[in-house]
Write a protein that holds these residues in place. Structure first.
Motif, PDB file in Angstrom:
ATOM      1  N   TYR A   1     -29.509   7.589  39.670  1.00  0.00           N
ATOM      2  CA  TYR A   1     -28.552   6.500  39.851  1.00  0.00           C
ATOM      3  C   TYR A   1     -27.792   6.258  38.551  1.00  0.00           C
ATOM      4  O   TYR A   1     -28.370   6.310  37.464  1.00  0.00           O
ATOM      5  N   LYS A   2     -26.513   6.014  38.705  1.00  0.00           N
ATOM      6  CA  LYS A   2     -25.712   5.551  37.576  1.00  0.00           C
ATOM      7  C   LYS A   2     -25.734   4.023  37.603  1.00  0.00           C
ATOM      8  O   LYS A   2     -25.387   3.400  38.614  1.00  0.00           O
ATOM      9  N   VAL A   3     -26.175   3.400  36.504  1.00  0.00           N
ATOM     10  CA  VAL A   3     -26.388   1.955  36.448  1.00  0.00           C
ATOM     11  C   VAL A   3     -25.426   1.352  35.423  1.00  0.00           C
ATOM     12  O   VAL A   3     -25.386   1.779  34.264  1.00  0.00           O
ATOM     13  N   TYR A   4     -24.682   0.348  35.876  1.00  0.00           N
ATOM     14  CA  TYR A   4     -23.790  -0.411  34.988  1.00  0.00           C
ATOM     15  C   TYR A   4     -24.392  -1.800  34.800  1.00  0.00           C
ATOM     16  O   TYR A   4     -24.552  -2.570  35.754  1.00  0.00           O
ATOM     17  N   ILE A   5     -24.736  -2.131  33.549  1.00  0.00           N
ATOM     18  CA  ILE A   5     -25.270  -3.455  33.200  1.00  0.00           C
ATOM     19  C   ILE A   5     -24.162  -4.217  32.482  1.00  0.00           C
ATOM     20  O   ILE A   5     -23.802  -3.880  31.347  1.00  0.00           O
ATOM     21  N   ILE A   6     -23.605  -5.238  33.141  1.00  0.00           N
ATOM     22  CA  ILE A   6     -22.506  -6.028  32.576  1.00  0.00           C
ATOM     23  C   ILE A   6     -23.081  -7.367  32.154  1.00  0.00           C
ATOM     24  O   ILE A   6     -23.401  -8.216  32.996  1.00  0.00           O
ATOM     25  N   ASP A   7     -23.219  -7.547  30.856  1.00  0.00           N
ATOM     26  CA  ASP A   7     -23.811  -8.775  30.324  1.00  0.00           C
ATOM     27  C   ASP A   7     -22.732  -9.847  30.136  1.00  0.00           C
ATOM     28  O   ASP A   7     -21.573  -9.523  29.829  1.00  0.00           O
TER      29      ASP A   7
ATOM     30  N   ALA B   1     -21.511   6.167  46.095  1.00  0.00           N
ATOM     31  CA  ALA B   1     -22.929   6.477  46.286  1.00  0.00           C
ATOM     32  C   ALA B   1     -23.622   6.622  44.932  1.00  0.00           C
ATOM     33  O   ALA B   1     -23.027   7.059  43.942  1.00  0.00           O
ATOM     34  N   ASN B   2     -24.907   6.223  44.901  1.00  0.00           N
ATOM     35  CA  ASN B   2     -25.752   6.371  43.713  1.00  0.00           C
ATOM     36  C   ASN B   2     -25.212   5.608  42.498  1.00  0.00           C
ATOM     37  O   ASN B   2     -25.361   6.051  41.361  1.00  0.00           O
ATOM     38  N   VAL B   3     -24.606   4.444  42.742  1.00  0.00           N
ATOM     39  CA  VAL B   3     -24.142   3.571  41.662  1.00  0.00           C
ATOM     40  C   VAL B   3     -24.704   2.180  41.899  1.00  0.00           C
ATOM     41  O   VAL B   3     -24.619   1.653  43.015  1.00  0.00           O
TER      42      VAL B   3
ATOM     43  N   ARG C   1     -14.290   1.313  37.081  1.00  0.00           N
ATOM     44  CA  ARG C   1     -14.078   1.664  38.486  1.00  0.00           C
ATOM     45  C   ARG C   1     -13.754   3.148  38.651  1.00  0.00           C
ATOM     46  O   ARG C   1     -14.232   3.807  39.583  1.00  0.00           O
ATOM     47  N   ASP C   2     -12.948   3.688  37.739  1.00  0.00           N
ATOM     48  CA  ASP C   2     -12.576   5.101  37.851  1.00  0.00           C
ATOM     49  C   ASP C   2     -13.758   6.019  37.527  1.00  0.00           C
ATOM     50  O   ASP C   2     -13.982   7.035  38.210  1.00  0.00           O
ATOM     51  N   LYS C   3     -14.556   5.667  36.494  1.00  0.00           N
ATOM     52  CA  LYS C   3     -15.676   6.523  36.100  1.00  0.00           C
ATOM     53  C   LYS C   3     -16.848   6.404  37.064  1.00  0.00           C
ATOM     54  O   LYS C   3     -17.693   7.311  37.126  1.00  0.00           O
ATOM     55  N   ALA C   4     -16.937   5.288  37.792  1.00  0.00           N
ATOM     56  CA  ALA C   4     -18.050   5.120  38.726  1.00  0.00           C
ATOM     57  C   ALA C   4     -17.975   6.104  39.880  1.00  0.00           C
ATOM     58  O   ALA C   4     -18.984   6.338  40.568  1.00  0.00           O
ATOM     59  N   LYS C   5     -16.814   6.676  40.127  1.00  0.00           N
ATOM     60  CA  LYS C   5     -16.669   7.627  41.241  1.00  0.00           C
ATOM     61  C   LYS C   5     -17.401   8.937  40.976  1.00  0.00           C
ATOM     62  O   LYS C   5     -17.744   9.651  41.919  1.00  0.00           O
ATOM     63  N   TYR C   6     -17.654   9.229  39.696  1.00  0.00           N
ATOM     64  CA  TYR C   6     -18.309  10.498  39.372  1.00  0.00           C
ATOM     65  C   TYR C   6     -19.822  10.365  39.513  1.00  0.00           C
ATOM     66  O   TYR C   6     -20.410   9.330  39.190  1.00  0.00           O
ATOM     67  N   ALA C   7     -20.472  11.411  39.965  1.00  0.00           N
ATOM     68  CA  ALA C   7     -21.916  11.396  40.175  1.00  0.00           C
ATOM     69  C   ALA C   7     -22.641  11.350  38.834  1.00  0.00           C
ATOM     70  O   ALA C   7     -22.111  11.782  37.808  1.00  0.00           O
ATOM     71  N   PRO C   8     -23.866  10.804  38.816  1.00  0.00           N
ATOM     72  CA  PRO C   8     -24.645  10.776  37.568  1.00  0.00           C
ATOM     73  C   PRO C   8     -24.976  12.193  37.101  1.00  0.00           C
ATOM     74  O   PRO C   8     -25.155  13.117  37.919  1.00  0.00           O
ATOM     75  N   THR C   9     -25.087  12.361  35.801  1.00  0.00           N
ATOM     76  CA  THR C   9     -25.321  13.683  35.230  1.00  0.00           C
ATOM     77  C   THR C   9     -26.805  14.018  35.107  1.00  0.00           C
ATOM     78  O   THR C   9     -27.209  15.154  35.350  1.00  0.00           O
TER      79      THR C   9
END
Length: 601
Positions: free
Chosen positions: A120-126, A148-150, A108-116
């Motif tokens: 889009y920054k994509v989190y795949i939680i298996d 945004a962009n997550v 949650r904390d790292k998702a606030k930062y924009a993609p480098t």
């Protein structure tokens, strides 16, 4: 480079390469083309159906700058980095080992930062269902108000374990099992690309053994290739999967349908001696009989070439046993299969099963046996009996003719008695007094009022057919351990008595509503007053009178006393001879003297 398994080498890199998920892939491609990308997705389905592969392809597609009809190009730097797992903006997390609150808070904390690098920054939680309750709560706020962009992609094999608050905030996609046909085509394509020799029947064996998982199919194929020195042969596929050859199953089928149990036992022993698993043998036999049953109904329902047999084989097997016999065989196989899960001696169960299958016969067959075949051998006594019966029949016919010619006045009175026939039939209804008396022994007015107040809520917990059956019923007595329900019609009472699922559902619902276990007992409404009176009489509840009371109670007061004692007694043990027996006193004690009115009739 070390050897890689087939399912890793041939992992789909485009939506078109996903096997058997056309609906899911088309929906995702359209969303990408029309720029209608959601912030969260849930991919749910059985293992090995392409959930994680679809998530990675989707991550490439939304970040690729060279899209072709919603497909990633797989040539640009972003696509190659995601394919090799080297892009920092696409994070794949295993929820089975990262299921705590701290890990989700870190996301949650790292998702606030924009993609480098990517858009889009994509989190795949298996295996997202493995998250703890606290972790789900930590993820909930991020899904509700995402940065945004997550994009979050959740994958699971058990969607029923995910909280509804999470499901309502994501787009759900259901991945279905891979059909044997699709798995067969995919394996055939891979082996053609690898230029490996194979037998098509072996691929069908592997496809059926995979049970809907493409990854499982490729893993089994990998085992067969290793076992048979880079070839795919039928005998090796049967050995690796533990399946039984169709020829042995066909031989076994013909022997049991011909009632040759001894031969079938020998065939079954040959199958087990070859190292075949007993549980797998039963599964293969059920599938085999199912194919025969479908072929009897319509040959177009199955693919004959996928079974390893021919049309002639199926025609012979269809003629060997009718559908009624096949139904009984499947029922017997299902029963033995359930029992074999808890035994260490499966061969004993298989031997019993073989004998049982060999004794199954078509039920309508005895009815076709001609009875009059022995009439020519009848004795003189039989002929005399027949002559007497013929004379009796003639006499009855003459009587019927006279009755038909008689005036209609006598016959008109008969239909008046016809309404009494259903009541006569209702007397044959079986009532379980052994279950009713314990409830009556502890029945109280308070418990009955409580159940009546919860009755509608209890009905809402039942299915629609069960509610319709209970629509003409109501509780008439209750205690802390049971409830008596009376039905207006005897045939509905009998139908409810035969429905064990209804009893279980009602008892479970009562336990949820009251917190105590209560047994449900059904009675016909027209028999309930008689049952109650007999209980009061047998337990002496209508004879409780004070010792100083001189006049004997009237029949009316006895009935009222019986009714009060039936509805309001705490227990037969508490109603001793010193307690109040006067109906007026009892009524005032229960309801208060202010609302009791005594009228002399």
């Amino acid at each position: 480079m070390s050897y890689q398994a087939l399912y890793r080498v041939w992992r789909p890199q485009r939506f078109d390469e996903l096997v058997g998920q056309q609906v899911v892939t088309q929906t995702l491609k359209n969303a990408i083309v029309t720029h209608q990308i959601s912030h969260a997705y849930l991919f749910a389905g059985p293992r090995g159906t392409g959930k994680t592969s679809a998530a990675k392809i989707f991550a490439k597609a939304i970040n690729c700058h060279h899209l072709k009809d919603g497909e990633p190009c797989n040539e640009c730097a972003i696509c190659k980095a995601i394919t090799h797992g080297q892009l920092n903006d696409v994070i794949e997390i295993d929820a089975a080992s990262n299921n705590g609150v701290e890990e989700i808070r870190d996301i949650r904390d790292k998702a606030k930062y924009a993609p480098t690098q990517a858009d889009y920054k994509v989190y795949i939680i298996d295996e997202v269902h493995m998250l703890s309750t606290g972790a789900f709560n930590a993820l909930l706020k991020t899904l509700e108000e995402p940065p945004a962009n997550v994009v979050f992609i959740l994958a699971t094999t058990e969607p029923h374990k995910i909280p509804l608050t999470i499901i309502s905030r994501v787009q759900c996609f259901d991945f279905r099992r891979i059909s044997a046909q699709d798995a067969y085509e995919r394996m055939k394509y891979i082996l053609d690309q690898k230029q490996v020799q194979y037998e098509e029947k072996a691929l069908w064996v592997i496809a059926n053994a995979a049970e809907g998982g493409m990854r499982d199919a490729l893993s089994i194929l990998d085992q067969v290739l290793s076992f048979s020195d880079n070839q795919v042969q039928l005998k090796d596929a049967l050995t690796v999967t533990g399946s039984v050859t169709k020829q042995l199953l066909e031989k076994y089928f013909f022997e049991v349908t011909a009632h040759k149990s001894a031969d079938a036992l020998n065939t079954m022993k040959d199958i087990l001696n070859a190292g075949k698993d007993g549980q797998r043998f039963i599964e293969d036999l059920i599938s085999f009989i199912r194919d025969v049953l479908l072929y009897q109904e319509s040959p177009q329902l199955i693919m004959v070439e996928s079974t390893g047999l021919t049309d002639e084989d199926f025609q012979k097997m269809s003629a060997a046993a009718p559908a009624t016999v096949l139904y009984q065989m499947i029922d017997a196989l299902n029963g033995i299969q359930e029992e074999m899960r808890f035994t260490t001696h499966p061969d004993v169960y298989l031997e019993v099963l073989t004998v049982k299958l060999g004794q199954i016969d078509d039920q309508p067959a005895p009815a076709t046996t001609p009875v009059p075949a022995k009439q020519p051998q009848s004795t003189g006594a039989d002929q005399q009996t027949i002559a007497q019966l013929e004379a009796t029949v003639k006499q009855l016919q003459a009587t019927v003719s006279q009755l038909q010619a008689a005036p209609p006045t006598a016959a008109a009175a008969k239909p008046v008695k016809q309404p009494s026939q259903p009541r006569v039939q209702q007397r044959n209804v079986e009532v379980k007094l052994s279950q009713i008396n314990p409830v009556l022994g502890k029945a109280t007015r308070r418990d009955l009022v409580e159940i009546q107040g919860l009755w509608q809520e209890l009905l809402s917990k039942l299915s629609v057919p069960q509610r319709s059956l209970l629509h003409v019923s109501k509780p008439v007595a209750a205690s802390t351990g049971g409830v008596i329900v009376a039905f207006d019609y005897a045939f509905l009472f009998q139908q409810a008595m035969d429905d064990s699922a209804l009893l279980s559902s009602m008892e479970q619902g009562l336990q949820e509503l009251t917190g105590t276990e209560r047994k449900v007992v059904f009675v016909p409404k027209d028999k309930w007053p008689q049952i109650r009176r007999e209980y009061i009489r047998d337990h002496g509840l209508d004879k409780r009178q004070p010792a100083n009371e001189a006049p004997a109670p009237t029949p009316a007061s006895q009935q009222e006393s019986a009714k009060v004692a039936s509805d309001d007694q705490q227990s037969p043990a508490t109603g001793d001879s010193t307690g109040p027996a006067d109906p007026v006193s009892k009524a005032e004690e229960l309801f208060g003297s202010e609302i009791v009115k005594v009228e002399d009739n």
